[in-house]
Design a protein around this motif. Structure first.
Motif, PDB file in Angstrom:
ATOM      1  N   PRO A 334       0.823  -1.218   0.000  1.00 61.03           N
ATOM      2  CA  PRO A 334       0.000   0.000   0.000  1.00 61.03           C
ATOM      3  C   PRO A 334       0.853   1.263   0.000  1.00 61.03           C
ATOM      4  CG  PRO A 334      -0.838  -1.586   1.592  1.00 61.03           C
ATOM      5  CD  PRO A 334       0.464  -2.136   1.100  1.00 61.03           C
ATOM      6  N   VAL A 335       0.565   2.167  -0.937  1.00 61.81           N
ATOM      7  CA  VAL A 335       1.348   3.388  -1.102  1.00 61.81           C
ATOM      8  C   VAL A 335       0.435   4.592  -0.958  1.00 61.81           C
ATOM      9  CG1 VAL A 335       2.817   4.739  -2.641  1.00 61.81           C
ATOM     10  CG2 VAL A 335       3.007   2.248  -2.627  1.00 61.81           C
ATOM     11  N   GLU A 336       0.821   5.506  -0.074  1.00 58.10           N
ATOM     12  CA  GLU A 336       0.096   6.773   0.070  1.00 58.10           C
ATOM     13  C   GLU A 336       0.798   7.831  -0.769  1.00 58.10           C
ATOM     14  OE1 GLU A 336      -0.874  10.093   3.556  1.00 58.10           O
ATOM     15  OE2 GLU A 336      -0.284   8.041   4.105  1.00 58.10           O
ATOM     16  N   LEU A 337       0.065   8.448  -1.676  1.00 57.56           N
ATOM     17  CA  LEU A 337       0.637   9.401  -2.634  1.00 57.56           C
ATOM     18  C   LEU A 337       0.275  10.825  -2.252  1.00 57.56           C
ATOM     19  CD1 LEU A 337       2.087  10.022  -5.346  1.00 57.56           C
ATOM     20  CD2 LEU A 337      -0.138   9.762  -6.458  1.00 57.56           C
ATOM     21  N   ALA A 338       1.291  11.701  -2.322  1.00 58.30           N
ATOM     22  CA  ALA A 338       1.076  13.142  -2.136  1.00 58.30           C
ATOM     23  C   ALA A 338       1.861  13.855  -3.230  1.00 58.30           C
ATOM     24  CB  ALA A 338       1.537  13.588  -0.751  1.00 58.30           C
ATOM     25  N   ALA A 339       1.167  14.511  -4.131  1.00 57.31           N
ATOM     26  CA  ALA A 339       1.809  15.150  -5.283  1.00 57.31           C
ATOM     27  C   ALA A 339       1.379  16.602  -5.374  1.00 57.31           C
ATOM     28  CB  ALA A 339       1.459  14.420  -6.577  1.00 57.31           C
ATOM     29  N   ASP A 340       2.367  17.468  -5.524  1.00 58.54           N
ATOM     30  CA  ASP A 340       2.112  18.902  -5.695  1.00 58.54           C
ATOM     31  C   ASP A 340       3.130  19.441  -6.697  1.00 58.54           C
ATOM     32  OD1 ASP A 340       1.324  21.522  -5.498  1.00 58.54           O
ATOM     33  OD2 ASP A 340       2.332  21.871  -3.574  1.00 58.54           O
ATOM     34  N   VAL A 341       2.767  19.400  -7.983  1.00 63.81           N
ATOM     35  CA  VAL A 341       3.648  19.861  -9.051  1.00 63.81           C
ATOM     36  C   VAL A 341       2.876  20.876  -9.887  1.00 63.81           C
ATOM     37  CG1 VAL A 341       5.199  19.168 -10.907  1.00 63.81           C
ATOM     38  CG2 VAL A 341       4.681  17.562  -9.073  1.00 63.81           C
ATOM     39  N   PRO A 342       2.860  22.139  -9.454  1.00 69.47           N
ATOM     40  CA  PRO A 342       2.062  23.147 -10.179  1.00 69.47           C
ATOM     41  C   PRO A 342       2.568  23.432 -11.587  1.00 69.47           C
ATOM     42  CG  PRO A 342       3.388  24.182  -8.459  1.00 69.47           C
ATOM     43  CD  PRO A 342       3.514  22.707  -8.263  1.00 69.47           C
ATOM     44  N   VAL A 343       3.898  23.342 -11.793  1.00 74.83           N
ATOM     45  CA  VAL A 343       4.479  23.627 -13.116  1.00 74.83           C
ATOM     46  C   VAL A 343       5.189  22.372 -13.591  1.00 74.83           C
ATOM     47  CG1 VAL A 343       6.054  25.078 -14.428  1.00 74.83           C
ATOM     48  CG2 VAL A 343       4.781  26.049 -12.506  1.00 74.83           C
ATOM     49  N   ARG A 344       4.836  21.889 -14.768  1.00 74.89           N
ATOM     50  CA  ARG A 344       5.421  20.652 -15.276  1.00 74.89           C
ATOM     51  C   ARG A 344       6.899  20.850 -15.599  1.00 74.89           C
ATOM     52  NH1 ARG A 344       2.050  17.025 -19.447  1.00 74.89           N
ATOM     53  NH2 ARG A 344       3.905  15.769 -18.984  1.00 74.89           N
ATOM     54  N   PRO A 345       7.748  19.959 -15.128  1.00 72.77           N
ATOM     55  CA  PRO A 345       9.160  20.007 -15.533  1.00 72.77           C
ATOM     56  C   PRO A 345       9.294  19.594 -16.997  1.00 72.77           C
ATOM     57  CG  PRO A 345       8.820  18.655 -13.551  1.00 72.77           C
ATOM     58  CD  PRO A 345       7.480  18.897 -14.169  1.00 72.77           C
ATOM     59  N   ILE A 365       9.253  -3.095  -2.282  1.00 77.31           N
ATOM     60  CA  ILE A 365       8.553  -4.378  -2.382  1.00 77.31           C
ATOM     61  C   ILE A 365       9.517  -5.547  -2.198  1.00 77.31           C
ATOM     62  CG2 ILE A 365       7.215  -5.849  -3.938  1.00 77.31           C
ATOM     63  CD1 ILE A 365       6.150  -3.243  -5.212  1.00 77.31           C
ATOM     64  N   LYS A 366      10.710  -5.469  -2.813  1.00 75.94           N
ATOM     65  CA  LYS A 366      11.630  -6.605  -2.836  1.00 75.94           C
ATOM     66  C   LYS A 366      12.494  -6.717  -1.588  1.00 75.94           C
ATOM     67  CE  LYS A 366      12.184  -7.059  -7.861  1.00 75.94           C
ATOM     68  NZ  LYS A 366      13.171  -7.036  -8.978  1.00 75.94           N
ATOM     69  N   HIS A 367      12.934  -5.582  -1.032  1.00 74.52           N
ATOM     70  CA  HIS A 367      14.014  -5.635  -0.039  1.00 74.52           C
ATOM     71  C   HIS A 367      13.627  -5.143   1.352  1.00 74.52           C
ATOM     72  CE1 HIS A 367      16.671  -6.450  -3.418  1.00 74.52           C
ATOM     73  NE2 HIS A 367      16.269  -5.339  -4.009  1.00 74.52           N
ATOM     74  N   SER A 368      12.620  -4.302   1.479  1.00 80.06           N
ATOM     75  CA  SER A 368      12.426  -3.617   2.765  1.00 80.06           C
ATOM     76  C   SER A 368      11.603  -4.412   3.765  1.00 80.06           C
ATOM     77  CB  SER A 368      11.753  -2.260   2.530  1.00 80.06           C
ATOM     78  OG  SER A 368      10.400  -2.432   2.135  1.00 80.06           O
ATOM     79  N   GLY A 369      10.685  -5.268   3.289  1.00 80.83           N
ATOM     80  CA  GLY A 369       9.765  -5.935   4.198  1.00 80.83           C
ATOM     81  C   GLY A 369       8.763  -4.981   4.817  1.00 80.83           C
ATOM     82  N   ALA A 370       8.486  -3.868   4.121  1.00 78.62           N
ATOM     83  CA  ALA A 370       7.592  -2.845   4.662  1.00 78.62           C
ATOM     84  C   ALA A 370       6.133  -3.256   4.492  1.00 78.62           C
ATOM     85  CB  ALA A 370       7.841  -1.508   3.966  1.00 78.62           C
ATOM     86  N   SER A 371       5.287  -2.723   5.368  1.00 80.98           N
ATOM     87  CA  SER A 371       3.840  -2.955   5.266  1.00 80.98           C
ATOM     88  C   SER A 371       3.133  -1.814   4.564  1.00 80.98           C
ATOM     89  CB  SER A 371       3.247  -3.146   6.663  1.00 80.98           C
ATOM     90  OG  SER A 371       3.471  -1.978   7.464  1.00 80.98           O
ATOM     91  N   ARG A 372       3.788  -0.674   4.471  1.00 80.58           N
ATOM     92  CA  ARG A 372       3.209   0.462   3.758  1.00 80.58           C
ATOM     93  C   ARG A 372       4.340   1.418   3.373  1.00 80.58           C
ATOM     94  NH1 ARG A 372       2.540   5.046   6.963  1.00 80.58           N
ATOM     95  NH2 ARG A 372       3.039   4.745   9.164  1.00 80.58           N
ATOM     96  N   ALA A 373       4.025   2.301   2.449  1.00 79.64           N
ATOM     97  CA  ALA A 373       5.018   3.266   1.971  1.00 79.64           C
ATOM     98  C   ALA A 373       4.320   4.579   1.638  1.00 79.64           C
ATOM     99  CB  ALA A 373       5.749   2.738   0.740  1.00 79.64           C
ATOM    100  N   MET A 374       5.119   5.629   1.581  1.00 77.80           N
ATOM    101  CA  MET A 374       4.613   6.953   1.203  1.00 77.80           C
ATOM    102  C   MET A 374       5.437   7.461   0.027  1.00 77.80           C
ATOM    103  SD  MET A 374       3.944   8.854   4.861  1.00 77.80           S
ATOM    104  CE  MET A 374       3.377  10.318   3.972  1.00 77.80           C
ATOM    105  N   LEU A 375       4.764   7.949  -0.988  1.00 75.25           N
ATOM    106  CA  LEU A 375       5.407   8.510  -2.170  1.00 75.25           C
ATOM    107  C   LEU A 375       4.968   9.962  -2.307  1.00 75.25           C
ATOM    108  CD1 LEU A 375       6.953   8.390  -4.866  1.00 75.25           C
ATOM    109  CD2 LEU A 375       4.915   7.403  -5.901  1.00 75.25           C
ATOM    110  N   GLY A 376       5.927  10.853  -2.261  1.00 70.40           N
ATOM    111  CA  GLY A 376       5.604  12.272  -2.348  1.00 70.40           C
ATOM    112  C   GLY A 376       6.465  12.982  -3.366  1.00 70.40           C
ATOM    113  N   VAL A 377       5.871  13.927  -4.066  1.00 64.92           N
ATOM    114  CA  VAL A 377       6.616  14.749  -5.008  1.00 64.92           C
ATOM    115  C   VAL A 377       6.119  16.181  -4.861  1.00 64.92           C
ATOM    116  CG1 VAL A 377       4.991  14.207  -6.887  1.00 64.92           C
ATOM    117  CG2 VAL A 377       7.276  15.086  -7.425  1.00 64.92           C
TER     118      VAL A 377
END
Length: 439
Positions: A334-345, A365-377
């Motif tokens: 499970p990944v929680e996403l937070a994205a705030d990119v007002p101007v496209r690169p 997924i392969k190495h951490s053994g995590a139960s959840r993750a957060m992805l932010g940009v």
């Protein structure tokens, strides 16, 4: 810091190495600094005169050569005793003709920066001598009871027989003069010696820290040379990466889609032979051949689509935020996403950010053994793009440990970006990728 660690510091290899560095660098710092000051002062003064201007220029050149040599000595001492390894600066510029050589040497930025270091080393060397004094006074005071037992009290000069003065207690700071008048008083000197030795490594470390900063700033190749070397390395990485990509595309086409298309062509040739040989048509056999050709064509299209997605993901057509949402939705963790990119690169930056996020989520997924993750940009006001992946796994991730982070670091460097990994044992792991707004 625990008391045990504070007590152990004076006995560490680092503390003694820093003290040895201050002591070993004392003579070249003071003698070299004084000699360079005299040469530069005389040279600058004589160049203002019409008669002795040539002598002044020669003295300046001699001073710059001396500065370079002393810089090499201090670089060597720092590398040998402190482990502070600084790349050697570029050699003297050649110049053309006598005037050209003189001009090139007078404009030698490396020599002038080395001269700045040698001159700055004068007060730093004096502070280093003061730091060594802490060690010497501390060690001498530890021997106070032994010196009392061997030598006893000293007769007081000009006094009557039997009159004596106490044993002086040495201190690196002016305490107004302390004396041990009795044998029991010598243990006060021992106590002062212990406190002095406990403080000595920190005084030395403070001096060495300033010296390290001066070495990095003045004795290295310089910012311009570092930038040129970095650009050369990143250009080589970009070329190698593009060559590797082309080879991968060629291999995938040769081993995948090309084989499928050859099978399609062979199946259609066999169908044509069945239609042209004039014998009764075996519909079932022709249908089998057509179905085989259709299956191979479908698989070839799938492989070509996957190959094109590896070059430029179609999900990026709608922007980086939507592409990362697709990645998060496909993740088995499970990944929680937070994205705030007002101007496209630029497309190149978006592509690098996408592949970095994909690789980092794969590592989770392969190495951490995590139960959840957060992805932010997020995107700062100056346009810098910050991509961050955090998981609650076991931690311990480091660059160059075979988890793909080294490859990401190389890819990010090609556009002057950087990657920061914080992953203590037991987690959590946070990987931050910083990318400029454009390549």
């Amino acid at each position: 810091m625990h008391v045990q660690e504070v007590v152990r510091v004076p006995f560490t290899r680092r503390a003694w190495a820093e003290a040895a560095y201050c002591l070993a660098g004392l003579v070249p710092a003071l003698a070299g600094g004084v000699a360079l000051t005299v040469l530069l002062a005389l040279g600058a003064g004589l160049t203002l005169s019409l008669v002795l201007a040539v002598v002044g220029v020669l003295l300046l050149l001699a001073g710059l050569r001396l500065a370079r040599a002393l810089g090499g000595v201090h670089r060597g001492l720092a590398a040998r005793l402190l482990g502070e390894r600084t790349d050697a600066p570029p050699p003297l510029p050649p110049g053309e003709g006598l005037v050209g050589r003189l001009d090139a040497r007078l404009r030698d930025g490396t020599g002038w920066r080395a001269a700045g270091y040698v001159l700055a080393k004068l007060p730093v060397g004096a502070l280093g001598a003061y730091a060594v004094l802490w060690w010497i006074t501390g060690l001498v005071n530890l021997t106070a009871p032994l010196r009392w037992a061997v030598f006893g009290q000293r007769p007081e000069a000009g006094s009557e027989a039997g009159s004596s003065e106490g044993m002086p207690v040495l201190t690196p700071v002016p305490f107004g003069g302390l004396d041990a008048d009795t044998f029991a008083g010598t243990w006060l000197a021992v106590l002062i010696g212990v406190v002095t030795l406990l403080c000595a490594p920190w005084v030395t470390r403070l001096v060495v820290a300033g010296d390290r900063w001066l070495i990095r700033a003045l004795l290295g190749p310089g910012r311009l040379a570092d930038r040129v070397r970095d650009l050369e390395e990143t250009r080589a990485l970009a070329v190698d990466d593009s060559v590797a990509l082309l080879r991968r595309v060629e291999r995938d086409l040769h081993d995948g889609a090309q084989v499928r298309l050859v099978a399609v062509a062979m199946g259609l040739d066999m169908v044509r032979e069945r239609l042209d040989d004039g014998r009764p048509l075996d519909v079932a056999d022709v249908r089998r051949l057509v179905e085989g050709a259709h299956r191979n064509a479908t698989e070839a299209l799938t492989e070509l689509r996957d190959l094109a997605r590896g070059i430029h993901p179609p999900a990026l057509d709608d922007g980086l935020a939507d592409a990362l949402a697709t990645l998060a939705a496909r993740s088995t963790v499970p990944v929680e996403l937070a994205a705030d990119v007002p101007v496209r690169p630029t497309p190149a930056i978006e592509t690098i950010a996408y592949f970095c996020a994909a690789e980092l989520l794969t590592n989770v997924i392969k190495h951490s053994g995590a139960s959840r993750a957060m992805l932010g940009v997020t995107q700062r006001r100056d346009g810098l793009l910050l991509l961050q992946v955090t998981d609650d796994g076991r931690g311990g991730a480091v660059l160059g440990a075979g988890t793909g982070l080294s490859g990401l670091a190389q890819r990010v460097r090609t556009v002057d970006g950087r990657i920061v990994v914080r992953s203590p044992r037991g987690g959590p792991t946070t990987v931050t990728v910083e990318l400029p707004p454009h390549a």
